[in-house]
Write a protein that holds these residues in place. Structure first.
Motif, PDB file in Angstrom:
ATOM      1  N   ASP A 147     -24.951  24.596  22.673  1.00  0.00           N
ATOM      2  CA  ASP A 147     -24.958  25.540  21.552  1.00  0.00           C
ATOM      3  C   ASP A 147     -25.424  24.861  20.257  1.00  0.00           C
ATOM      4  OD1 ASP A 147     -23.948  27.451  23.303  1.00  0.00           O
ATOM      5  OD2 ASP A 147     -21.852  26.954  22.809  1.00  0.00           O
ATOM      6  N   PHE A 148     -26.521  24.081  20.325  1.00  0.00           N
ATOM      7  CA  PHE A 148     -27.078  23.407  19.149  1.00  0.00           C
ATOM      8  C   PHE A 148     -27.772  24.459  18.290  1.00  0.00           C
ATOM      9  CE2 PHE A 148     -30.670  20.568  17.462  1.00  0.00           C
ATOM     10  CZ  PHE A 148     -29.901  20.189  16.368  1.00  0.00           C
ATOM     11  N   SER A 149     -27.382  24.512  16.968  1.00  0.00           N
ATOM     12  CA  SER A 149     -27.940  25.517  16.066  1.00  0.00           C
ATOM     13  C   SER A 149     -27.909  24.984  14.647  1.00  0.00           C
ATOM     14  CB  SER A 149     -27.152  26.825  16.140  1.00  0.00           C
ATOM     15  OG  SER A 149     -27.628  27.759  15.213  1.00  0.00           O
ATOM     16  N   CYS A 150     -28.922  25.454  13.796  1.00  0.00           N
ATOM     17  CA  CYS A 150     -28.991  25.082  12.383  1.00  0.00           C
ATOM     18  C   CYS A 150     -29.239  26.323  11.541  1.00  0.00           C
ATOM     19  CB  CYS A 150     -30.118  24.066  12.139  1.00  0.00           C
ATOM     20  SG  CYS A 150     -29.889  22.476  12.961  1.00  0.00           S
ATOM     21  N   LEU A 158     -29.320  22.512   5.170  1.00  0.00           N
ATOM     22  CA  LEU A 158     -29.201  23.006   6.532  1.00  0.00           C
ATOM     23  C   LEU A 158     -27.926  22.446   7.146  1.00  0.00           C
ATOM     24  CD1 LEU A 158     -32.811  22.728   8.006  1.00  0.00           C
ATOM     25  CD2 LEU A 158     -31.416  24.793   7.875  1.00  0.00           C
ATOM     26  N   ASN A 159     -27.168  23.337   7.796  1.00  0.00           N
ATOM     27  CA  ASN A 159     -25.946  22.939   8.500  1.00  0.00           C
ATOM     28  C   ASN A 159     -26.188  23.108   9.987  1.00  0.00           C
ATOM     29  OD1 ASN A 159     -24.420  22.465   6.088  1.00  0.00           O
ATOM     30  ND2 ASN A 159     -24.167  24.700   5.888  1.00  0.00           N
ATOM     31  N   TRP A 196     -20.862  18.535  14.049  1.00  0.00           N
ATOM     32  CA  TRP A 196     -21.720  19.110  13.023  1.00  0.00           C
ATOM     33  C   TRP A 196     -22.321  18.004  12.168  1.00  0.00           C
ATOM     34  CZ3 TRP A 196     -20.684  18.518   7.785  1.00  0.00           C
ATOM     35  CH2 TRP A 196     -19.387  18.079   7.469  1.00  0.00           C
ATOM     36  N   CYS A 197     -23.425  18.439  11.473  1.00  0.00           N
ATOM     37  CA  CYS A 197     -24.151  17.483  10.633  1.00  0.00           C
ATOM     38  C   CYS A 197     -24.936  18.259   9.563  1.00  0.00           C
ATOM     39  CB  CYS A 197     -25.124  16.656  11.479  1.00  0.00           C
ATOM     40  SG  CYS A 197     -25.769  15.195  10.647  1.00  0.00           S
ATOM     41  N   SER A 198     -25.107  17.722   8.361  1.00  0.00           N
ATOM     42  CA  SER A 198     -25.822  18.364   7.247  1.00  0.00           C
ATOM     43  C   SER A 198     -27.200  17.692   7.057  1.00  0.00           C
ATOM     44  CB  SER A 198     -25.014  18.251   5.946  1.00  0.00           C
ATOM     45  OG  SER A 198     -23.803  18.968   6.053  1.00  0.00           O
ATOM     46  N   HIS A 232     -35.780  32.182   8.536  1.00  0.00           N
ATOM     47  CA  HIS A 232     -35.178  32.996   9.590  1.00  0.00           C
ATOM     48  C   HIS A 232     -33.741  32.567   9.907  1.00  0.00           C
ATOM     49  CE1 HIS A 232     -39.497  33.896  11.259  1.00  0.00           C
ATOM     50  NE2 HIS A 232     -39.283  34.381  10.022  1.00  0.00           N
ATOM     51  N   ARG A 233     -33.307  31.510   9.256  1.00  0.00           N
ATOM     52  CA  ARG A 233     -31.949  31.009   9.526  1.00  0.00           C
ATOM     53  C   ARG A 233     -31.075  31.053   8.268  1.00  0.00           C
ATOM     54  NH1 ARG A 233     -31.278  28.297  14.467  1.00  0.00           N
ATOM     55  NH2 ARG A 233     -32.866  29.124  15.879  1.00  0.00           N
TER      56      ARG A 233
END
Length: 876
Positions: A147-150, A158-159, A196-198, A232-233
């Motif tokens: 479930d990798f998402s940004c 971006l998170n 998570w990562c920023s 789009h995100r």
């Protein structure tokens, strides 16, 4: 040679058949094969833990078995461990087995399977292996991120988030790490968190990003990839500063603010309103501030509004919700109260109990403060009465006369008054007698129906009590339309074994209710829990009467259909109308069935005298009869006891009455039959004696008295005659009058008989007077002696004379004498005594025998004479 060939062929066929049979036997599944295999890993101890069970074992059966376990690594053909595990298996038992690996389980895959065989002497025919179970795979190798998402909330940051999967359980220096690499910019960062990562967006307005997320440890490395457009995100932040303004009873305006995303972005906001179990949804386009008007709201109602926003140009995700509550203002009640009444007559007045149901929240439009009741006399319209009942009361009682009244009931809150509910009450309670019909309840309630009314009705009302055994009743009612002739009454308060009564009223066009029908029934009938209290009376030698008039059939848990009378006796014979019955304790008795539930008396007849009986009365219903409790014992008397009682009781009563009367009249009886003899020591005459010689003298001697007269009583007995036998037998009165020279005239004294001192014989009940010829001179009757000598003579000869006189001939009679009221000389004796006059006091009392009274005395006596009076001159 041919024979050898035949034998060889036969042996080969037999061997082939045996081998085929063995193959079939081995291929059949063992009835007690291992099942329900589960494998788990303990990373800390680097152990594989296996659990399984054996089915098809009988209840409480125990069987000794052997389980063969194989373990492979990397692939199933690479078997690294084989072990036989022996144990005793019980019914429904879960078996456990563990294996410790020398190589870390995270380094390679492992596979496990097992089979079983019976090793028990009880079942020798089952000593062969079962089939192998399927291979169970165990993989503890590093997992790739899921479930990798940004996404971005403000186009500047971006998170990125992901699911790291199961922890490998390795030491900290051997645990996995995560790195994020963007291929277009060539940047790479080491993530500080496992999930998570920023990432900072490039200032040159880069829109497309291609990320690679790599997870690795000292044993393995895994990577995932993500390519997306920044616009789009977009995931906006939640709206803020939500407020409500212009809140009325039905409207409210909601405002809020949103966080800006660039200069050209428009947000789509969703507004939801929750209230009274309903949800309404609205969509509004917003740039900076948002506003929405809610209409059609309910007064005095709490609502919850929430808002969220998303990118209107390219939807990605909604923002988080922002919620806020508000309450609309109150309004006047919109509905009239639902009113009903109960009417009773009491001492010529009409007692009306009014009931009303609280308004629903949607009807009240606010907190109800009080109820106004206006009572208007329709016969005299000028007379009305206003009552104000504070909430939350739901009823009141008023007393009216026999006139016709119209009652208005309204509910009031802080804003206004509800419409009025009107009901007409007349002097007639309207409870006319109608036949009561039984109904049967179900789990859904009571199904009631009634005949339609030929005349016009505006509706029907069905009322009942939710708690009929409670004095407050908790009256309930149901309003129905004019075209309705049936309904189902249900209530959560209905209980089994409780009788509920329903009344059906019709409402006329004049709003006057009148009773139509009555229904009664149970939601569920139960067997009676108690028996009537029976009173026995009229016990005779052949019968007795039973009565249970205080037994209430209304309060029973079911409809009483009648009664059973049980009778036990030593004879065990049942007469006509009775039948034999066997009780729960196998006791045999006689039973009589009473079919009429209103009959509460019964005469048990045809009994034997002096016999022992036991009886029990129990009600019976459609679901059973009352409990067979303790029987009451009774013994019939003999046939003659009632007759003896009717004779003895009056006698005892009479004797008791006489005894009581005699006790109450004892003093009167004593005075009449046997009066007390006065004590001479307490005589009042002693107070008249003045003794100079002995002042303490208390006993009166004869010599202390000077007699005035002597009464002589004669009695004839046998051939003996008294001294005066030629005269009359009446008692003779002797007047002893002392003579003095100074006597100046006659001083007669009256003689009174004293019956208290009368000691006469049994046939001398009265004393008479001896008549003396009137011509006899006083000198001829004189007894010349002095009073002193006479007293001495009397004292001397008294006892002797008593001994000489035969018994019964002479008796003594005391005579009370009174002193003469005239003064004069008592020594002279008048020749013609005058009529005696009343004396003023007692002088003295004395008694002498007749003989002494008749004997002559010496001539020296100074006593003048003894006079005998004739019949014309005697005195009492």
């Amino acid at each position: 040679m041919a024979l050898f060939s035949v034998l060889q062929t036969t042996f080969l066929l037999a061997s082939l058949s045996l081998r085929t049979y063995q193959t079939e036997v081995w291929s059949e599944p063992l009835p007690w094969a291992p099942e329900s295999l589960k494998v788990s890993i303990n990373s800390t101890r680097q152990c594989l833990h296996l659990q399984w069970s054996v089915h098809n074992l009988a209840y409480h059966q125990e069987l000794k078995m052997v389980f063969q376990i194989e373990i492979s690594r990397i692939k199933t053909s690479n078997v690294i461990w084989v072990e036989d595990y022996s144990t005793t298996v019980k019914w429904n038992q879960v078996l456990h087995w563990s294996w410790e690996s020398k190589l870390p389980l995270e380094c390679a895959k492992h596979f496990l399977r097992m089979r079983s065989a019976v090793d028990d002497a009880k079942t020798p025919e089952q000593r062969f292996w079962s089939n192998w179970s399927s291979w169970e795979e165990v993989d503890e190798v590093l997992e790739e991120p899921k479930d990798f998402s940004c996404e971005t909330q403000d186009l500047t940051t971006l998170n990125c988030t992901w699911d790291p999967g199961r922890d490998t359980g390795l030491l900290k220096q051997l645990s996995q790490s995560y790195t994020l690499f963007e291929s277009f910019s060539g940047k790479k960062i080491l993530c500080k968190h496992k999930s998570w990562c920023s990432w900072q967006v490039a200032p040159e307005s880069q829109e497309t990003y291609n990320f690679t997320l790599t997870a690795e440890n000292n044993l393995r490395k895994r990577s995932v990839y993500l390519l997306f457009n920044l616009t789009h995100r977009v995931h906006p932040k939640a709206p803020f500063n939500v407020l409500f303004k212009n809140v009325s009873a039905t409207n409210a305006t909601m405002t809020w603010k949103v966080h800006t995303i660039g200069n050209y972005y428009t947000l789509l906001c969703q507004v939801d309103l929750y209230g009274e179990g309903k949800v309404t949804q609205h969509n509004i386009s917003v740039r900076v501030d948002g506003e929405h008007l809610f209409g059609g709201l309910e007064p005095d109602t709490q609502y919850m509004a929430q808002v969220r926003c998303a990118n209107a140009n390219r939807f990605w995700k909604w923002s988080e919700w922002t919620c806020q509550n508000f309450t609309t203002a109150e309004a006047a009640p919109s509905e009239a109260p639902d009113v009903w009444r109960n009417v009773k007559s009491a001492q010529g007045d009409c007692v009306v109990t009014l009931f009303w149901k609280p308004l629903l929240k949607l009807q009240a439009n606010g907190k109800i403060l009080f109820y106004n009741i206006v009572i208007e006399n329709l016969d005299r319209s000028s007379i009305s009465k206003l009552l104000s009942i504070p909430a939350p009361a739901n009823g009141t009682e008023v007393i009216l006369d026999q006139c016709l009244y119209q009652i208005h009931v309204t509910a009031n809150n802080s804003v206004g008054t509800s419409p009025a509910s009107v009901i007409i009450v007349s002097g007639d309670p309207g409870n006319t007698e109608v036949e009561e019909e039984r109904v049967k309840g179900t789990e859904d309630g009571f199904s009631l129906s009634w005949k339609p009314q030929p005349r016009n009705v505006t509706g029907y009302i069905v009322d009942w009590c939710d708690h009929p055994r409670d004095p407050l009743c908790d009256l309930q009612w149901k309003n129905l339309g004019p075209n309705t002739t049936s309904t189902v009454v249900s209530s959560g308060a209905f209980r089994p074994g409780v009788r509920y009564n329903f009344r059906i009223y019709g409402i006329s066009t004049e709003r006057v209710p009148y009773l139509l029908e009555k229904k009664t029934g149970y939601s569920q009938e139960l067997a009676p829990s108690d028996n009537p209290q029976v009173v026995m009376s009229n016990l005779t030698s052949h019968s007795f009467t039973l009565s249970w008039k205080d037994y209430s059939t209304e309060s029973q848990p079911s409809f009483i259909q009648g009664y059973h009378v049980y009778l036990k006796s030593k004879a065990g014979q049942c007469h006509s109308g009775w039948e034999k019955a066997v009780l729960s304790d196998d006791a045999v008795c006689c039973k009589y069935k009473i079919d009429n539930p209103k009959q509460k008396t019964f005469v048990v007849e045809n009994l034997q005298p002096e016999s022992f009986y036991e009886f029990l009365v129990t009600p019976y219903t459609s679901v059973g009869e009352g409990p067979h409790g303790a029987f009451t014992k009774v013994t019939t008397p003999d046939e003659y006891s009632p007759i003896l009682i009717r004779i003895i009781l009056p006698m005892v009563f009479c004797i008791l009455l006489i005894t009581i009367i005699c006790y109450l009249k004892s003093q009167w009886m004593k005075e009449k039959c046997y009066p007390d003899i006065p004590d001479p020591y307490k005589s009042s005459v002693l107070s008249l004696i003045k003794s100079k010689e002995n002042p303490r003298l208390t006993i009166m001697n004869i010599k202390d008295c000077v007699p005035d007269s002597i009464e002589v009583l004669n009695k004839q007995e046998g051939t003996r005659k008294s001294l005066t036998e030629t005269e009359s037998t009446k008692p003779t009165y002797l007047y002893l009058l002392p003579t003095e020279t100074s006597y100046s005239g006659p001083e007669p004294c009256i003689c009174f008989e004293n019956f208290t001192y009368n000691q006469a014989a049994s046939d001398s009940a009265s004393c008479g007077h001896v008549p003396v010829p009137p011509k006899a001179p006083p000198s001829q009757l004189g007894l010349l002696t002095s009073p002193e000598n006479l007293l001495k003579s009397l004292e001397k000869n008294y006892m002797n004379s008593l001994g000489e006189i035969p018994a019964g001939e002479t008796s003594l009679n005391y005579v009370s004498q009174l002193a003469s009221p005239m003064s004069g000389d008592k020594s002279s004796l008048p020749t013609n005594p005058p009529e005696p006059a009343l004396c003023s006091e007692y002088k003295m009392q004395m008694a002498i025998p007749l003989g002494l009274a008749s004997a002559p005395s010496s001539g020296s006596s100074s006593f003048s004479s003894i006079t005998l009076l004739d019949e014309g001159e005697h005195y009492h």
